[in-house]
Design an enzyme around this catalytic site. Structure first.
Site, PDB file in Angstrom:
ATOM      1  N   ARG A 115       0.603  -0.979   0.024  1.00  0.00           N
ATOM      2  CA  ARG A 115       0.148   0.219  -0.020  1.00  0.00           C
ATOM      3  C   ARG A 115       0.828   0.942   0.078  1.00  0.00           C
ATOM      4  O   ARG A 115       0.950   2.052   1.075  1.00  0.00           O
ATOM      5  CB  ARG A 115      -1.101  -0.316   1.242  1.00  0.00           C
ATOM      6  CG  ARG A 115      -1.827  -1.248   1.109  1.00  0.00           C
ATOM      7  CD  ARG A 115      -2.835  -1.597  -0.027  1.00  0.00           C
ATOM      8  NE  ARG A 115      -3.668  -2.200   0.024  1.00  0.00           N
ATOM      9  CZ  ARG A 115      -3.546  -3.006  -0.826  1.00  0.00           C
ATOM     10  NH1 ARG A 115      -2.321  -3.645  -0.978  1.00  0.00           N
ATOM     11  NH2 ARG A 115      -4.149  -4.777  -0.666  1.00  0.00           N
ATOM     12  N   TYR A 130      -6.212 -17.198  -2.086  1.00  0.00           N
ATOM     13  CA  TYR A 130      -6.650 -16.109  -0.929  1.00  0.00           C
ATOM     14  C   TYR A 130      -7.957 -16.521  -0.700  1.00  0.00           C
ATOM     15  O   TYR A 130      -8.500 -17.089  -2.117  1.00  0.00           O
ATOM     16  CB  TYR A 130      -5.931 -15.413  -1.264  1.00  0.00           C
ATOM     17  CG  TYR A 130      -5.444 -14.328  -0.733  1.00  0.00           C
ATOM     18  CD1 TYR A 130      -5.586 -13.488   0.880  1.00  0.00           C
ATOM     19  CD2 TYR A 130      -4.189 -14.500  -1.096  1.00  0.00           C
ATOM     20  CE1 TYR A 130      -4.296 -13.723   1.714  1.00  0.00           C
ATOM     21  CE2 TYR A 130      -2.887 -14.209  -0.613  1.00  0.00           C
ATOM     22  CZ  TYR A 130      -2.781 -13.132   0.854  1.00  0.00           C
ATOM     23  OH  TYR A 130      -2.164 -12.698   1.361  1.00  0.00           O
ATOM     24  N   SER A 188     -11.118  -0.987   2.808  1.00  0.00           N
ATOM     25  CA  SER A 188      -9.981  -1.419   4.410  1.00  0.00           C
ATOM     26  C   SER A 188      -9.720   0.331   4.612  1.00  0.00           C
ATOM     27  O   SER A 188      -9.153   0.649   4.116  1.00  0.00           O
ATOM     28  CB  SER A 188      -9.381  -2.150   3.337  1.00  0.00           C
ATOM     29  OG  SER A 188      -9.620  -3.481   2.807  1.00  0.00           O
ATOM     30  N   GLU A 208      -5.840   3.206   6.053  1.00  0.00           N
ATOM     31  CA  GLU A 208      -4.801   2.741   4.745  1.00  0.00           C
ATOM     32  C   GLU A 208      -5.790   3.967   4.122  1.00  0.00           C
ATOM     33  O   GLU A 208      -5.027   4.423   2.961  1.00  0.00           O
ATOM     34  CB  GLU A 208      -5.628   1.251   4.118  1.00  0.00           C
ATOM     35  CG  GLU A 208      -5.690   1.079   2.732  1.00  0.00           C
ATOM     36  CD  GLU A 208      -5.710  -0.118   2.356  1.00  0.00           C
ATOM     37  OE1 GLU A 208      -6.349  -0.155   0.831  1.00  0.00           O
ATOM     38  OE2 GLU A 208      -5.831  -1.662   2.806  1.00  0.00           O
TER      39      GLU A 208
END
EC number: 1.3.1.98
Length: 342
Positions: A159, A190, A229, A325
């Site tokens: 990020r 995932y 998120s 974030e």
């Protein structure tokens, strides 16, 4: 100060800006920036506002980057795409699949514009932008000089990129170059993707699975404002991870190439029984604890207080301190999100 920012941020927080300008090409963007700067105003360049929290009214000009266009170069080994910064990311993912150019399917349904993707080095389900990025074209705002950075020069991290550091506020991203190899390799590490058979799976199946996971777990910003998120997944030392796992053996953990370990912020928040927790109009989403939502006309201070509460609870229980974030925007530009919620 009467131009509402509510339509320009997916959190749906109602603050104002002095001016809002839509730029459809590089020259319009430069003109708007130079005019505002000459007036002594701060300038914020925004894509779709899907990763920002406005803390207060913005005392300057917000430029909405709407530079469009997709060019494709077909080479023997790969497809090379040159994509305008103002193109919608998910529409690009769908378009490349329809045109038989897979490689972006794990990144489906990530909100926002193509131009924002390198800033955060967006990632999901085992794939980050850096895997497919060839270059990023930006323009130096003060001089109008065009600069092309290779993926390596972008200094991508988790990020993170050069656009959050040396290039922040001085450069505007105008296009992103992508390289999609013709030899497609699925990434199925995932979530539900682990159930797919790597020998028979198609890009469309990966895309469908990713879309299904995201739509079932994540709130629609049109219904409940949010910025995806809210916190980064914390990356901790191997020692810290070992200590945590001896106490909480079921904690999801992802060892990284450099020896550090990535933990799942959503799981940590969930263990603190914070799903559904509400402060003012802001709430922790009931399906995905990593997402904070605008449940009921939330004010920015509601979101800040809720984020502070979540960070404290996780820190007290696990001695792991979450970092947002989402980018926090004050009256004259970005401020430290960690300091704001500490």
């Amino acid at each position: 100060m009467n131009h509402s920012l509510k339509p320009w941020n997916t959190f749906g927080i109602d603050h104002n800006a002095q001016h809002i300008v839509c730029a459809e090409d590089e020259q319009q963007l430069l003109n708007a920036w130079q005019y505002a700067t000459a007036e002594g105003q701060p300038v914020l360049i925004l894509g779709e506002g899907s990763n920002v929290l406005f803390l207060e009214d913005y005392r300057g000009t917000v430029i909405i980057n709407r530079i469009k266009g997709i060019e494709i170069h077909d080479e023997p080994d790969a497809w090379y795409l040159h994509v305008g910064a103002g193109e919608n990311w998910h529409r690009l993912v769908k378009y490349t699949l329809q045109e038989g150019m897979p490689g972006l399917e794990n990144l489906a349904l990530i909100p926002g514009c193509v131009g924002s993707s390198p800033i955060q080095n967006i990632g999901a389900y085992g794939v980050e932008l850096q895997r497919v990025c060839a270059y990023v074209d930006s323009v130096e705002l003060a001089t109008g000089k065009q600069v092309r950075l290779t993926a390596k020069e972008c200094r991508f991290g988790y990020r993170d990129s050069i656009f959050k550091h040396e290039y922040q506020d001085r450069f505007a991203i105008v296009a992103v170059g992508l390289r999609l190899p013709k030899e497609w390799q699925p990434v199925l590490t995932y979530g539900d993707l682990t159930r797919l058979d790597p020998t028979t799976v198609t890009p469309q199946q990966v895309f469908n699975a990713v879309c299904h996971m995201r739509t079932t777990k994540l709130p629609d910003p049109k219904v409940n404002g949010n910025a995806g998120s809210f916190f980064k997944n914390p990356v901790v030392s191997a020692e810290t991870a070992k200590a945590l796992l001896s106490q909480f053996p079921t904690a999801p953990n992802y060892p990284q190439a450099d020896g550090s370990v990535k933990l799942a912020a959503g799981w940590l928040i969930d263990q603190c029984q914070l799903k559904g927790m509400q402060i003012g109009g802001a709430a922790v989403h009931r399906q995905q604890a990593l997402v904070l939502i605008n449940e009921d006309n939330a004010k920015s201070e509601d979101v800040v207080q809720l984020a502070h509460h979540v960070r404290q609870k996780v820190g007290e229980k696990f001695n792991v301190w979450l970092e947002p974030e989402v980018r926090f925007i004050g009256a004259s530009g970005e401020v430290s999100a960690v300091e704001t919620i500490s």
